[in-house]
Design an enzyme around this catalytic site. Structure first.
Site, PDB file in Angstrom:
ATOM      1  N   LYS A 163       0.832  -1.320   0.007  1.00 20.81           N
ATOM      2  CA  LYS A 163      -0.014   0.166  -0.007  1.00 20.81           C
ATOM      3  C   LYS A 163       0.629   1.221  -0.015  1.00 20.81           C
ATOM      4  O   LYS A 163       0.411   2.349  -0.534  1.00 20.81           O
ATOM      5  CB  LYS A 163      -1.035   0.059   1.464  1.00 20.81           C
ATOM      6  N   ASP A 202     -10.120   3.143   2.206  1.00 23.50           N
ATOM      7  CA  ASP A 202     -10.284   2.419   3.416  1.00 23.50           C
ATOM      8  C   ASP A 202     -11.066   3.445   4.300  1.00 23.50           C
ATOM      9  O   ASP A 202     -11.838   2.873   5.189  1.00 23.50           O
ATOM     10  CB  ASP A 202      -8.929   2.024   3.913  1.00 23.50           C
ATOM     11  N   GLY A 254      -4.532   2.758  18.518  1.00 24.76           N
ATOM     12  CA  GLY A 254      -3.653   2.383  17.250  1.00 24.76           C
ATOM     13  C   GLY A 254      -3.147   3.630  16.766  1.00 24.76           C
ATOM     14  O   GLY A 254      -3.882   4.586  16.599  1.00 24.76           O
ATOM     15  N   GLY A 297      -1.225   2.829  13.382  1.00 27.04           N
ATOM     16  CA  GLY A 297      -0.627   2.176  11.954  1.00 27.04           C
ATOM     17  C   GLY A 297      -1.592   2.970  10.899  1.00 27.04           C
ATOM     18  O   GLY A 297      -2.125   3.921  10.953  1.00 27.04           O
TER      19      GLY A 297
HETATM   20  P1  NAP Z   1      -0.302  -1.798  11.411  1.00 27.68           P
HETATM   21  O1  NAP Z   1      -0.063  -0.439  10.654  1.00 27.68           O
HETATM   22  O2  NAP Z   1       0.728  -3.032  11.857  1.00 27.68           O
HETATM   23  O3  NAP Z   1      -0.598  -1.088  12.981  1.00 27.68           O
HETATM   24  C1  NAP Z   1      -0.956  -1.839  14.147  1.00 27.68           C
HETATM   25  C2  NAP Z   1      -1.208  -1.048  15.366  1.00 27.68           C
HETATM   26  O4  NAP Z   1      -1.588  -1.896  16.374  1.00 27.68           O
HETATM   27  C3  NAP Z   1      -0.261  -0.147  15.978  1.00 27.68           C
HETATM   28  O5  NAP Z   1      -0.582   0.884  16.401  1.00 27.68           O
HETATM   29  C4  NAP Z   1       0.229  -1.319  16.768  1.00 27.68           C
HETATM   30  O6  NAP Z   1       0.962  -0.521  18.122  1.00 27.68           O
HETATM   31  C5  NAP Z   1      -1.121  -1.725  17.491  1.00 27.68           C
HETATM   32  N1  NAP Z   1      -0.732  -2.988  18.054  1.00 27.68           N
HETATM   33  C6  NAP Z   1      -0.683  -4.273  17.436  1.00 27.68           C
HETATM   34  N2  NAP Z   1      -0.338  -5.411  18.309  1.00 27.68           N
HETATM   35  C7  NAP Z   1      -0.610  -4.698  19.617  1.00 27.68           C
HETATM   36  C8  NAP Z   1      -0.555  -5.218  21.057  1.00 27.68           C
HETATM   37  N3  NAP Z   1      -0.207  -6.273  21.323  1.00 27.68           N
HETATM   38  N4  NAP Z   1      -0.902  -4.199  22.025  1.00 27.68           N
HETATM   39  C9  NAP Z   1      -1.242  -2.840  21.726  1.00 27.68           C
HETATM   40  N5  NAP Z   1      -1.015  -2.530  20.362  1.00 27.68           N
HETATM   41  C10 NAP Z   1      -0.886  -3.306  19.475  1.00 27.68           C
HETATM   42  O7  NAP Z   1      -1.600  -2.400  11.050  1.00 27.68           O
HETATM   43  P2  NAP Z   1      -2.752  -1.914  10.228  1.00 27.68           P
HETATM   44  O8  NAP Z   1      -2.735  -1.757   8.679  1.00 27.68           O
HETATM   45  O9  NAP Z   1      -3.076  -0.501  10.953  1.00 27.68           O
HETATM   46  O10 NAP Z   1      -4.145  -2.823  10.607  1.00 27.68           O
HETATM   47  C11 NAP Z   1      -4.621  -2.894  11.817  1.00 27.68           C
HETATM   48  C12 NAP Z   1      -5.997  -3.599  12.098  1.00 27.68           C
HETATM   49  O11 NAP Z   1      -6.866  -3.224  11.190  1.00 27.68           O
HETATM   50  C13 NAP Z   1      -5.806  -5.112  11.674  1.00 27.68           C
HETATM   51  O12 NAP Z   1      -6.432  -6.095  12.605  1.00 27.68           O
HETATM   52  C14 NAP Z   1      -6.561  -5.292  10.428  1.00 27.68           C
HETATM   53  O13 NAP Z   1      -6.861  -6.461  10.184  1.00 27.68           O
HETATM   54  C15 NAP Z   1      -7.518  -4.080  10.714  1.00 27.68           C
HETATM   55  N6  NAP Z   1      -8.052  -3.636   9.153  1.00 27.68           N
HETATM   56  C16 NAP Z   1      -9.252  -4.057   8.866  1.00 27.68           C
HETATM   57  C17 NAP Z   1      -9.702  -3.328   7.766  1.00 27.68           C
HETATM   58  C18 NAP Z   1     -11.326  -3.665   7.334  1.00 27.68           C
HETATM   59  O14 NAP Z   1     -11.569  -3.792   6.203  1.00 27.68           O
HETATM   60  N7  NAP Z   1     -12.120  -4.198   8.412  1.00 27.68           N
HETATM   61  C19 NAP Z   1      -9.117  -2.802   6.904  1.00 27.68           C
HETATM   62  C20 NAP Z   1      -7.814  -2.515   7.307  1.00 27.68           C
HETATM   63  C21 NAP Z   1      -7.465  -2.754   8.271  1.00 27.68           C
HETATM   64  P3  NAP Z   1       2.397  -0.098  18.164  1.00 27.68           P
HETATM   65  O15 NAP Z   1       2.518   1.302  17.415  1.00 27.68           O
HETATM   66  O16 NAP Z   1       2.675   0.348  19.313  1.00 27.68           O
HETATM   67  O17 NAP Z   1       3.335  -1.005  17.185  1.00 27.68           O
END
Ligand code: NAP
Length: 277
Positions: free
Chosen positions: A69, A105, A130, A132
């Site tokens: 992405k 998104d 979060g 990310g």
């Molecule tokens: P990402 O960029 O890897 O970011 C992950 C975030 O989660 C970061 O802020 C991270 O904190 C935090 N995190 C991960 N593990 C953690 C833990 N054990 N305790 C506390 N914080 C934690 O991932 P992303 O792309 O943003 O995606 C995040 C979620 O959104 C995923 O579950 C994904 O499936 C979901 N999502 C859903 C859709 C949908 O269509 N429904 C679309 C996109 C994403 P740190 O900064 O401290 O590492």
């Protein structure tokens, strides 16, 4: 399919789990369009060749998922404001050889939230857990909808602060620690979990430890769609809160992409049906 079929695809690594081909092909069928949608497994080293392939084969549209992405941005000709502000592209439109990147998104999330909960976002106070890629998309879309205040809560404080700085030009945004959150709870209209905490197989995990401040005046939204009801949603519902899961975001980000490619309203109901089946 014939020689006039308009072609689309999703690229990612991995990609075999993607529900997008089912959802998009059902949508094309519903509207009687001579269009098709495939999934391609593209490793990071092959991304430039894959984008060159879009140009060479004249694909009309592409969805881009993890891990491409962000890396795809410099390979495109133009970026929409959403893609520029979020710093990531999930949808590409090929306009006569000119590749334009969008990010659907955030707007997909907001459409799902509004549709499923009836919330009017203008003037509301929101906490986002979060910082990310998903959080960036959500913050951008909430800001565009005119929310009054966004509080970011993240395990890594520096990441939340960087995101806050980036978006402070378009909304009022600040950082809270997990410990500070309950004291601000009464002022919140919406809380969105954008972390993967609670996702299958770790379904007994919850991004909040203290939920005692949650009541019927707040909507608790979780981007996770596997499971459909997360532990956070279950516990919040027990305290009277309205809850909202992540499957709608998946459907509506696809619906927005469909609308960019075809110029037609997406048949959202059949797309829902395709992913839930
Ligand atoms: P990402 O960029 O890897 O970011 C992950 C975030 O989660 C970061 O802020 C991270 O904190 C935090 N995190 C991960 N593990 C953690 C833990 N054990 N305790 C506390 N914080 C934690 O991932 P992303 O792309 O943003 O995606 C995040 C979620 O959104 C995923 O579950 C994904 O499936 C979901 N999502 C859903 C859709 C949908 O269509 N429904 C679309 C996109 C994403 P740190 O900064 O401290 O590492």
């Amino acid at each position: 399919m014939n020689s006039k079929t308009v072609l689309h695809a999703v690229i990612g690594d991995p990609i075999a789990h993607s529900k997008s081909p089912l959802m998009m092909n059902r949508a094309f069928l519903e509207l009687g369009l001579n269009s098709a949608y495939a999934a391609f497994h593209v490793s990071p080293g092959q991304l430039p060749a894959a984008i060159a392939g879009v140009r060479a084969f004249g694909l009309r549209g592409l969805n881009v998922t993890i891990p491409h992405k962000e890396a795809v941005l410099p390979l495109l000709d133009e970026l929409d404001e959403s893609a520029r502000m979020i710093g990531a592209v999930n949808t590409i439109v090929n306009e006569n050889g000119v590749l334009r990147g969008y990010n659907t998104d955030g707007i997909g999330y907001v459409r799902s939230l509004e549709e499923e909960t009836g919330i009017e976002l203008s003037g509301k106070t929101v906490a986002v857990i979060g910082a990310g890629g998903a959080a960036r998309a959500i913050v951008y879309a909430l800001a565009k909808r005119g929310v009054a205040q966004i509080w970011l809560v993240n395990r890594t404080l520096a990441r939340a602060e960087e995101l806050t700085q980036h978006f402070s030009q378009i909304c009022s945004i600040g950082v809270l620690s997990l410990e500070q959150l309950p004291a601000h709870g009464h002022a919140l209209d919406l809380l969105v979990n954008t972390t993967s905490v609670g996702m299958s197989p770790d379904v007994e995990q919850c991004p909040l430890q203290d939920l005692n401040w949650i009541d019927e005046n707040i909507i608790i939204s979780d981007l996770i769609y596997n499971p459909r009801v997360t532990k956070l949603m279950r516990l919040a519902a027990e305290r009277g809160a309205k809850t909202h899961g992540g499957l709608g975001m998946l459907v509506y980000q696809g619906a927005c992409a469909f609308e960019y490619w075809t110029g037609m309203p997406a048949p959202v109901q059949v797309m829902w049906q395709a992913v839930t089946e």
